[in-house]
Design a protein around this motif. Structure first.
Motif, PDB file in Angstrom:
ATOM      1  N   VAL A  50     -13.550   0.889  46.126  1.00  8.44           N
ATOM      2  CA  VAL A  50     -12.391   1.278  45.325  1.00  8.44           C
ATOM      3  C   VAL A  50     -11.127   1.334  46.187  1.00  8.44           C
ATOM      4  CG1 VAL A  50     -11.390   3.183  43.984  1.00  8.44           C
ATOM      5  CG2 VAL A  50     -13.731   2.459  43.555  1.00  8.44           C
ATOM      6  N   GLY A  51     -11.256   1.838  47.396  1.00 12.38           N
ATOM      7  CA  GLY A  51     -10.093   1.928  48.283  1.00 12.38           C
ATOM      8  C   GLY A  51      -9.518   0.574  48.630  1.00 12.38           C
ATOM      9  N   PHE A  52     -10.374  -0.348  49.050  1.00 15.36           N
ATOM     10  CA  PHE A  52      -9.883  -1.695  49.353  1.00 15.36           C
ATOM     11  C   PHE A  52      -9.350  -2.376  48.097  1.00 15.36           C
ATOM     12  CE2 PHE A  52     -12.515  -1.782  53.333  1.00 15.36           C
ATOM     13  CZ  PHE A  52     -11.446  -1.954  54.190  1.00 15.36           C
ATOM     14  N   GLY A  53      -9.984  -2.124  46.961  1.00 16.75           N
ATOM     15  CA  GLY A  53      -9.516  -2.722  45.719  1.00 16.75           C
ATOM     16  C   GLY A  53      -8.127  -2.252  45.351  1.00 16.75           C
TER      17      GLY A  53
ATOM     18  N   LEU B 163     -13.222  -6.097  43.487  1.00 18.81           N
ATOM     19  CA  LEU B 163     -13.705  -5.046  44.384  1.00 18.81           C
ATOM     20  C   LEU B 163     -13.580  -3.675  43.732  1.00 18.81           C
ATOM     21  CD1 LEU B 163     -12.441  -5.853  48.000  1.00 18.81           C
ATOM     22  CD2 LEU B 163     -14.758  -5.923  47.119  1.00 18.81           C
ATOM     23  N   PHE B 164     -12.442  -3.428  43.091  1.00 16.60           N
ATOM     24  CA  PHE B 164     -12.232  -2.158  42.413  1.00 16.60           C
ATOM     25  C   PHE B 164     -13.265  -1.962  41.301  1.00 16.60           C
ATOM     26  CE2 PHE B 164     -10.273   0.237  38.937  1.00 16.60           C
ATOM     27  CZ  PHE B 164     -10.058   1.447  39.586  1.00 16.60           C
ATOM     28  N   LEU B 165     -13.448  -2.982  40.481  1.00 15.72           N
ATOM     29  CA  LEU B 165     -14.414  -2.884  39.393  1.00 15.72           C
ATOM     30  C   LEU B 165     -15.843  -2.748  39.912  1.00 15.72           C
ATOM     31  CD1 LEU B 165     -12.965  -5.499  36.897  1.00 15.72           C
ATOM     32  CD2 LEU B 165     -12.899  -3.010  36.739  1.00 15.72           C
ATOM     33  N   ALA B 166     -16.144  -3.399  41.019  1.00 18.21           N
ATOM     34  CA  ALA B 166     -17.477  -3.276  41.610  1.00 18.21           C
ATOM     35  C   ALA B 166     -17.724  -1.846  42.085  1.00 18.21           C
ATOM     36  CB  ALA B 166     -17.633  -4.257  42.770  1.00 18.21           C
ATOM     37  N   GLY B 167     -16.712  -1.215  42.656  1.00 21.31           N
ATOM     38  CA  GLY B 167     -16.859   0.162  43.113  1.00 21.31           C
ATOM     39  C   GLY B 167     -17.095   1.131  41.974  1.00 21.31           C
ATOM     40  N   VAL B 168     -16.318   0.991  40.906  1.00 19.18           N
ATOM     41  CA  VAL B 168     -16.484   1.868  39.750  1.00 19.18           C
ATOM     42  C   VAL B 168     -17.829   1.605  39.080  1.00 19.18           C
ATOM     43  CG1 VAL B 168     -15.561   2.415  37.460  1.00 19.18           C
ATOM     44  CG2 VAL B 168     -14.012   2.129  39.397  1.00 19.18           C
ATOM     45  N   SER B 169     -18.187   0.336  38.936  1.00 20.05           N
ATOM     46  CA  SER B 169     -19.473  -0.010  38.329  1.00 20.05           C
ATOM     47  C   SER B 169     -20.638   0.502  39.160  1.00 20.05           C
ATOM     48  CB  SER B 169     -19.592  -1.528  38.185  1.00 20.05           C
ATOM     49  OG  SER B 169     -18.587  -2.018  37.362  1.00 20.05           O
ATOM     50  N   PHE B 170     -20.540   0.370  40.467  1.00 20.27           N
ATOM     51  CA  PHE B 170     -21.603   0.853  41.340  1.00 20.27           C
ATOM     52  C   PHE B 170     -21.807   2.346  41.166  1.00 20.27           C
ATOM     53  CE2 PHE B 170     -22.887   2.818  45.354  1.00 20.27           C
ATOM     54  CZ  PHE B 170     -24.099   2.178  45.558  1.00 20.27           C
ATOM     55  N   TYR B 171     -20.722   3.104  41.113  1.00 19.53           N
ATOM     56  CA  TYR B 171     -20.817   4.555  40.958  1.00 19.53           C
ATOM     57  C   TYR B 171     -21.443   4.925  39.613  1.00 19.53           C
ATOM     58  CZ  TYR B 171     -19.534   9.451  40.813  1.00 19.53           C
ATOM     59  OH  TYR B 171     -19.569  10.813  40.718  1.00 19.53           O
ATOM     60  N   LEU B 172     -21.013   4.264  38.550  1.00 21.21           N
ATOM     61  CA  LEU B 172     -21.550   4.567  37.229  1.00 21.21           C
ATOM     62  C   LEU B 172     -23.019   4.172  37.104  1.00 21.21           C
ATOM     63  CD1 LEU B 172     -18.551   3.538  34.972  1.00 21.21           C
ATOM     64  CD2 LEU B 172     -19.321   5.850  35.541  1.00 21.21           C
ATOM     65  N   ILE B 173     -23.365   3.000  37.597  1.00 23.57           N
ATOM     66  CA  ILE B 173     -24.757   2.549  37.527  1.00 23.57           C
ATOM     67  C   ILE B 173     -25.643   3.461  38.361  1.00 23.57           C
ATOM     68  CG2 ILE B 173     -26.307   0.673  38.208  1.00 23.57           C
ATOM     69  CD1 ILE B 173     -24.035  -1.251  37.370  1.00 23.57           C
ATOM     70  N   TRP B 174     -25.184   3.851  39.530  1.00 30.32           N
ATOM     71  CA  TRP B 174     -25.949   4.772  40.380  1.00 30.32           C
ATOM     72  C   TRP B 174     -26.192   6.093  39.649  1.00 30.32           C
ATOM     73  CZ3 TRP B 174     -27.669   4.171  45.495  1.00 30.32           C
ATOM     74  CH2 TRP B 174     -28.151   5.322  46.105  1.00 30.32           C
ATOM     75  N   GLY B 175     -25.167   6.605  39.003  1.00 26.80           N
ATOM     76  CA  GLY B 175     -25.292   7.861  38.280  1.00 26.80           C
ATOM     77  C   GLY B 175     -26.240   7.765  37.098  1.00 26.80           C
ATOM     78  N   PHE B 176     -26.149   6.675  36.332  1.00 26.41           N
ATOM     79  CA  PHE B 176     -27.051   6.509  35.190  1.00 26.41           C
ATOM     80  C   PHE B 176     -28.489   6.277  35.640  1.00 26.41           C
ATOM     81  CE2 PHE B 176     -23.174   5.026  32.757  1.00 26.41           C
ATOM     82  CZ  PHE B 176     -23.083   6.206  32.036  1.00 26.41           C
ATOM     83  N   TYR B 177     -28.658   5.541  36.727  1.00 23.65           N
ATOM     84  CA  TYR B 177     -29.997   5.233  37.197  1.00 23.65           C
ATOM     85  C   TYR B 177     -30.714   6.478  37.716  1.00 23.65           C
ATOM     86  CZ  TYR B 177     -33.773   2.869  39.648  1.00 23.65           C
ATOM     87  OH  TYR B 177     -35.004   2.462  40.081  1.00 23.65           O
ATOM     88  N   TYR B 178     -30.016   7.282  38.496  1.00 28.65           N
ATOM     89  CA  TYR B 178     -30.631   8.475  39.068  1.00 28.65           C
ATOM     90  C   TYR B 178     -30.439   9.717  38.203  1.00 28.65           C
ATOM     91  CZ  TYR B 178     -31.676   5.778  43.154  1.00 28.65           C
ATOM     92  OH  TYR B 178     -32.182   4.832  43.989  1.00 28.65           O
ATOM     93  N   GLY B 179     -29.615   9.643  37.174  1.00 33.51           N
ATOM     94  CA  GLY B 179     -29.494  10.698  36.188  1.00 33.51           C
ATOM     95  C   GLY B 179     -28.915  12.002  36.686  1.00 33.51           C
ATOM     96  N   ALA B 180     -28.173  11.967  37.750  1.00 30.69           N
ATOM     97  CA  ALA B 180     -27.583  13.195  38.283  1.00 30.69           C
ATOM     98  C   ALA B 180     -26.097  12.961  38.504  1.00 30.69           C
ATOM     99  CB  ALA B 180     -28.240  13.574  39.597  1.00 30.69           C
ATOM    100  N   TRP B 181     -25.294  13.924  38.090  1.00 31.32           N
ATOM    101  CA  TRP B 181     -23.858  13.810  38.271  1.00 31.32           C
ATOM    102  C   TRP B 181     -23.324  14.971  39.095  1.00 31.32           C
ATOM    103  CZ3 TRP B 181     -21.691   9.357  37.309  1.00 31.32           C
ATOM    104  CH2 TRP B 181     -22.312   8.503  36.415  1.00 31.32           C
TER     105      TRP B 181
END
Length: 66
Positions: free
Chosen positions: A54-57, A18-36
């Motif tokens: 991330v919280g539950f993880g 769950l923790f890794l999914a949260g971090v991965s989701f955030y990074l992939i979202w940022g790379f896909y939409y190109g805005a930080w």
């Protein structure tokens, strides 16, 4: 014969995923939409999903650590 893992290890692995999914989701979202921009209003959905995963993880890993 295969050794059966304890339920505690399985739960810890689940919360780590769950923790890794949260971090991965955030990074992939940022790379896909190109805005930080951390304060963009259209990132509120990504923040909410990331915080929950991330919280539950983190809480789960703390509860089920050895």
């Amino acid at each position: 014969m295969a050794e059966v893992q304890s339920p505690r290890r399985i739960a810890f692995a689940f919360y780590a995923l769950l923790f890794l999914a949260g971090v991965s989701f955030y990074l992939i979202w940022g790379f896909y939409y190109g805005a930080w921009n951390l304060f963009a209003a259209d990132w509120i959905g990504a923040y909410s999903v990331t915080v929950v995963l991330v919280g539950f993880g983190i809480v789960g890993m703390l509860l089920y650590r050895k």
